[in-house]
Write a protein that holds these residues in place. Structure first.
Motif, short mmCIF file in Angstrom:
data_model
loop_
_atom_site.label_atom_id
_atom_site.label_comp_id
_atom_site.label_asym_id
_atom_site.label_seq_id
_atom_site.Cartn_x
_atom_site.Cartn_y
_atom_site.Cartn_z
N MET A 254 35.16 -15.91 5.87
CA MET A 254 34.30 -15.33 6.89
C MET A 254 32.93 -16.01 6.82
O MET A 254 32.49 -16.45 5.76
N LEU A 255 32.26 -16.07 7.96
CA LEU A 255 30.91 -16.64 8.03
C LEU A 255 29.90 -15.53 8.24
O LEU A 255 30.16 -14.57 8.98
N SER A 256 28.76 -15.67 7.61
CA SER A 256 27.70 -14.67 7.72
C SER A 256 26.50 -15.25 8.45
O SER A 256 25.99 -16.32 8.08
N ASP A 257 26.05 -14.54 9.49
CA ASP A 257 24.91 -14.99 10.28
C ASP A 257 23.95 -13.82 10.49
O ASP A 257 23.78 -13.31 11.60
N PRO A 258 23.30 -13.37 9.39
CA PRO A 258 22.45 -12.18 9.49
C PRO A 258 21.26 -12.34 10.43
O PRO A 258 20.75 -11.35 10.95
N ALA A 259 20.81 -13.56 10.67
CA ALA A 259 19.68 -13.79 11.56
C ALA A 259 20.13 -13.99 13.01
O ALA A 259 19.30 -14.24 13.88
N LEU A 260 21.45 -13.88 13.27
CA LEU A 260 22.01 -14.13 14.59
C LEU A 260 21.56 -15.48 15.14
O LEU A 260 21.24 -15.63 16.31
N GLY A 261 21.56 -16.48 14.25
CA GLY A 261 21.16 -17.82 14.66
C GLY A 261 22.06 -18.41 15.72
O GLY A 261 21.59 -19.15 16.60
N LEU A 262 23.37 -18.10 15.64
CA LEU A 262 24.29 -18.64 16.64
C LEU A 262 23.98 -18.07 18.01
O LEU A 262 24.08 -18.76 19.03
N ALA A 263 23.61 -16.79 18.05
CA ALA A 263 23.25 -16.17 19.32
C ALA A 263 22.00 -16.84 19.89
O ALA A 263 21.92 -17.11 21.10
N GLY A 264 21.03 -17.13 19.04
CA GLY A 264 19.81 -17.76 19.50
C GLY A 264 20.02 -19.17 19.99
O GLY A 264 19.43 -19.59 20.99
N ASN A 265 20.89 -19.91 19.31
CA ASN A 265 21.13 -21.31 19.67
C ASN A 265 22.01 -21.47 20.90
O ASN A 265 21.84 -22.41 21.68
#
Length: 327
Positions: A254-265
């Motif tokens: 699983m990948l963790s993106d606590p800063a929601l960087g993918l959403a921002g990019n």
């Protein structure tokens, strides 16, 4: 020309040139002082050897191609002996692929068996709060397609690095030429932990655990259908994600993106719940750093792995780049 000049023009080492000469594949002339003297024909021969070697044909077996050129053919594979060497190389490669495929299938089966054997899945009755995260309520609201993912198909993945549950740094724009399935979800429920208030009434929120179990159960099928890798991704931290991998016996990371960087990019759709900003559920099929296909909205989540599997089977790779489109 000198050996260094030949090596430079043919993009090989001088050691390689000497090796080809020792096999009798090239025969340079000699100057009055005894030095080797190479010509344009030698450059062409060495380039041909290098090209064939990169295709997997051993240097020692390039002789038929070189003899074809020496006989005056425009192409090194114009002669029957060259074609025969191609066929031999294809047959050997096919045998290797079949052997590797068999080993891969066995490894996947062992991985699945080991993951499930060590799984600490908590049965519903043991939750203590009456909440069964593996079962979906019959009256879940269906999410609507609001167009929030229409822009994603054909978009390049960002140069964003996320940690996976194996502790590796995964760069999302470097996932490789094989298809990678990344299913993005809000959050997985944990036994003994309350879900956000009103969770069941938020369209598309409930169902992360059944969705994940679906990808677990169809993992081998997905790989056999052409997926190179499968990742689940949410904003939960790595510690939380590791618990999910262990508890559900997942054969993938699983990948963790606590800063929601993918959403921002990428401009991924998100929503608010209990003061938290969370990903909306969607799935990306990524190939060569580009989003090839998007599943959005996802419903029902417990059948989504089968939806992805069906798409992979209906859209096999045939060597060229696949056409990007979304649901």
């Amino acid at each position: 020309m000198k050996i260094s000049e030949l090596a430079r023009r043919a993009d090989v080492t001088t050691k390689a040139v000497r090796y080809y000469e020792s096999l009798g594949l090239i025969t340079p002339g000699r100057l009055a002082n005894g030095y080797r003297d190479y010509d344009e024909d030698d450059v062409r021969l060495v380039r041909e050897i290098r090209a064939l070697h990169r295709l997997g044909i051993p240097v020692e077996r390039t002789r038929p191609f070189l003899e074809c050129l020496a006989a005056g053919s425009a192409y090194a594979d114009d002669c029957p002996a060259s074609l025969a060497t191609y066929r031999e190389a294809v047959d050997e490669l096919t045998e290797r692929i079949e052997a590797l495929t068999a080993r891969r299938t066995t490894l996947i089966a062992n991985l699945n068996a080991a993951a499930r054997r060590g799984s600490a899945v908590v049965p519903p009755a043991a939750h203590g709060d009456g909440e069964d995260y593996l079962t979906l309520p019959a009256d879940l609201p269906t999410p609507e397609d609001d167009g929030a993912a229409d822009h994603l198909a054909g978009t390049a993945m960002p140069a964003l690095t996320l940690l996976d549950t194996a502790g590796r740094a995964i760069r999302l724009d470097a996932l490789g030429p094989r298809r990678t399935v990344v299913y993005v979800y809000p959050l997985t429920g944990r036994p003994g932990t309350d879900l956000p208030e009103g969770w069941n009434s938020i369209p598309g929120a409930r169902g992360c655990t059944p969705e994940t179990c679906g990808f677990r159960d169809h993992f081998q099928d997905l790989l056999e259908a052409g997926a190179g890798r499968v990742y689940g991704l949410s904003s939960q931290d790595c510690g939380y994600q590791n618990e999910v991998v262990e508890r559900l016996g997942l054969p993938f990371d699983m990948l963790s993106d606590p800063a929601l960087g993918l959403a921002g990019n990428l401009g991924l759709p998100t929503f608010e719940a209990d003061g938290m900003r969370l990903f909306k559920r969607l799935t990306l099929v990524v190939r060569d750093g580009v989003i090839e296909h998007v599943f959005y909205p996802v419903f029902p989540p417990n059948a989504h792995a089968e939806q992805v599997l069906s798409w992979l089977r209906e859209n096999p790779l045939r060597g060229g780049a696949a056409t990007a489109h979304s649901d």
